[in-house]
Design an enzyme around this catalytic site. Structure first.
Site, PDB file in Angstrom:
ATOM      1  N   ARG A 103       0.841  -1.193   0.000  1.00  0.00           N
ATOM      2  CA  ARG A 103       0.000   0.000   0.000  1.00  0.00           C
ATOM      3  C   ARG A 103       0.873   1.239   0.000  1.00  0.00           C
ATOM      4  O   ARG A 103       0.936   1.967  -0.975  1.00  0.00           O
ATOM      5  CB  ARG A 103      -0.968  -0.036   1.204  1.00  0.00           C
ATOM      6  N   ASP A 104       1.623   1.474   1.061  1.00  0.00           N
ATOM      7  CA  ASP A 104       2.513   2.639   1.105  1.00  0.00           C
ATOM      8  C   ASP A 104       3.579   2.516   0.022  1.00  0.00           C
ATOM      9  O   ASP A 104       3.993   3.507  -0.586  1.00  0.00           O
ATOM     10  CB  ASP A 104       3.166   2.746   2.484  1.00  0.00           C
ATOM     11  N   HIS A 126       3.137   4.112  -3.426  1.00  0.00           N
ATOM     12  CA  HIS A 126       3.535   5.507  -3.650  1.00  0.00           C
ATOM     13  C   HIS A 126       4.842   5.582  -4.429  1.00  0.00           C
ATOM     14  O   HIS A 126       5.028   6.469  -5.269  1.00  0.00           O
ATOM     15  CB  HIS A 126       3.746   6.228  -2.314  1.00  0.00           C
ATOM     16  N   SER A 149       3.950  10.846   9.129  1.00  0.00           N
ATOM     17  CA  SER A 149       3.804  10.859   7.671  1.00  0.00           C
ATOM     18  C   SER A 149       4.896  11.647   6.961  1.00  0.00           C
ATOM     19  O   SER A 149       5.180  11.397   5.786  1.00  0.00           O
ATOM     20  CB  SER A 149       2.440  11.449   7.295  1.00  0.00           C
ATOM     21  N   HIS A 192       3.646   4.308  13.038  1.00  0.00           N
ATOM     22  CA  HIS A 192       4.005   4.144  11.624  1.00  0.00           C
ATOM     23  C   HIS A 192       5.065   5.181  11.295  1.00  0.00           C
ATOM     24  O   HIS A 192       4.781   6.389  11.305  1.00  0.00           O
ATOM     25  CB  HIS A 192       2.747   4.339  10.773  1.00  0.00           C
ATOM     26  N   HIS A 209       8.308   7.048   9.071  1.00  0.00           N
ATOM     27  CA  HIS A 209       8.959   7.316   7.785  1.00  0.00           C
ATOM     28  C   HIS A 209      10.396   7.736   8.054  1.00  0.00           C
ATOM     29  O   HIS A 209      10.726   8.198   9.144  1.00  0.00           O
ATOM     30  CB  HIS A 209       8.194   8.379   6.992  1.00  0.00           C
TER      31      HIS A 209
END
Length: 341
Positions: free
Chosen positions: A13-14, A17, A168, A195, A197
């Protein structure tokens, strides 16, 4: 007894991108099978912005939501199937109901960190259908710990069975994570997750800090495959947790094998911490903006770093891609004047 950590893997999913949402059916099959073999607990799939998001504005997906969910469901027997849901992109009657019919197990209902109110109907619908619903607060660095707790409590009251905060923009340092996760763990009666990054190279240590502060759910993607500089690198995370004595239930050798599968199936396979990703983290802007920012900078002959800092000043969030063009156009009109400072 070892602390148990539930790993949720949004590689499919991510990671979409990173290739402009163009993952192929073959890539979904190959990685689902590899993740299943490694005993990854939850495999999250779909368009990078989640269910129902495929569009000209945020990017058209190579496969339909139905294709993705059917393909993943057919190749996941023990691993649970998860999806990312942003109200506004995802409708209840069309998208959510179909996803339930297609066998999705975990619905992660997401909103900007100060807009939990919009998740009420979606969380309720999923719970009424007997499925698992989590609340997700995106761009969480844009809210204080107290505000995050207030928003998380709303989601808990709607029926969310866990709360995940997303870094994010890859803007956090360990102390930021410790304060926010600690506040949520102390104020909620449901599990808390993180989550990360990797814009500033902090994703793994931030995930460790989250666990130390009480989080029991952690996201990670294979080879860090994700928006911008990428996510917390899953195979590294599993190895680090194993060394620290945390129990994930994931087979280390098999997840390393999955990393090799990804190298063959995904092109490019691994995001890196580019100079633009660093600026994204410093500006506190969504990592997924990296590619459209670079395109706009070229189209308007302005510095992409200035676009990022301009977006940061406007508190831009995911879904506001139109602001990228607006900022680039303004910079061009000013003769490329810098927005930093």
């Amino acid at each position: 007894m070892a602390k148990k950590i539930l790993i949720s893997d949004p590689t499919l999913r991510d990671g979409n991108h990173a290739v402009r949402h163009q993952l192929s059916r073959e890539s979904f099959v190959a990685y689902c099978q590899a993740a299943e073999a490694a005993r990854v607990p939850i495999v999250e799939v779909g368009h990078g912005n989640g269910l129902g998001a495929s569009s000209m504005l945020v990017g058209e997906c190579r496969l339909t939501d139905e294709d993705i969910l059917q393909t993943a469901r057919a190749n996941l027997k023990h691993s649970r199937l998860g999806i990312h849901v942003i109200p506004g992109f995802c409708t209840i009657k069309k998208d959510l109901s179909r996803a339930i019919d297609l066998g999705v197990d975990v619905f992660r209902i997401a909103a900007h960190c100060t807009e939990a109110d919009i998740t009420d109907r979606h969380i309720n619908y999923v719970r009424q259908a007997g499925k698992e619903a989590w609340g997700v607060l995106m761009m969480s660095h844009m809210a204080t710990p107290a505000v995050l707790l207030e928003e998380a409590k709303k989601m808990e009251s709607y029926g969310a069975e866990a709360i995940v905060i997303m870094d994010s923009a890859g803007a956090y340092f360990p102390d930021d994570v410790k304060e926010r996760i600690g506040t949520l763990v102390g104020g909620l009666s449901i599990p808390v997750g993180f989550h990360g990054h990797n814009n500033l190279g902090m994703a793994v240590i931030n995930s460790v800090e989250a666990v130390n502060a009480g989080a029991t759910i952690i996201d990670g993607t294979i080879r860090g495959f994700g928006a911008g500089a990428g996510n917390t690198q899953l195979e590294v995370l599993v190895a680090v947790f194993d060394r620290l004595g945390f129990e994930t239930g994931i087979d280390l050798y098999k997840i390393l094998d999955a990393a090799d599968v990804a190298e063959k199936e995904f092109n490019p396979v691994a995001p890196s911490i580019s100079p633009l990703s660093i600026v994204s983290g410093l500006a506190g802007v969504f990592s997924g903006f990296a590619k459209p920012v670079a395109r706009a900078a070229q189209d308007y002959n302005v510095d992409p770093r200035d676009i990022f800092f301009g977006l940061g000043k406007r508190n831009a969030v995911a879904g506001q891609e139109s602001l990228i063009i607006e900022v680039a156009r303004d910079l061009a009109a000013q003769g490329g004047a810098t927005t930093k400072g």
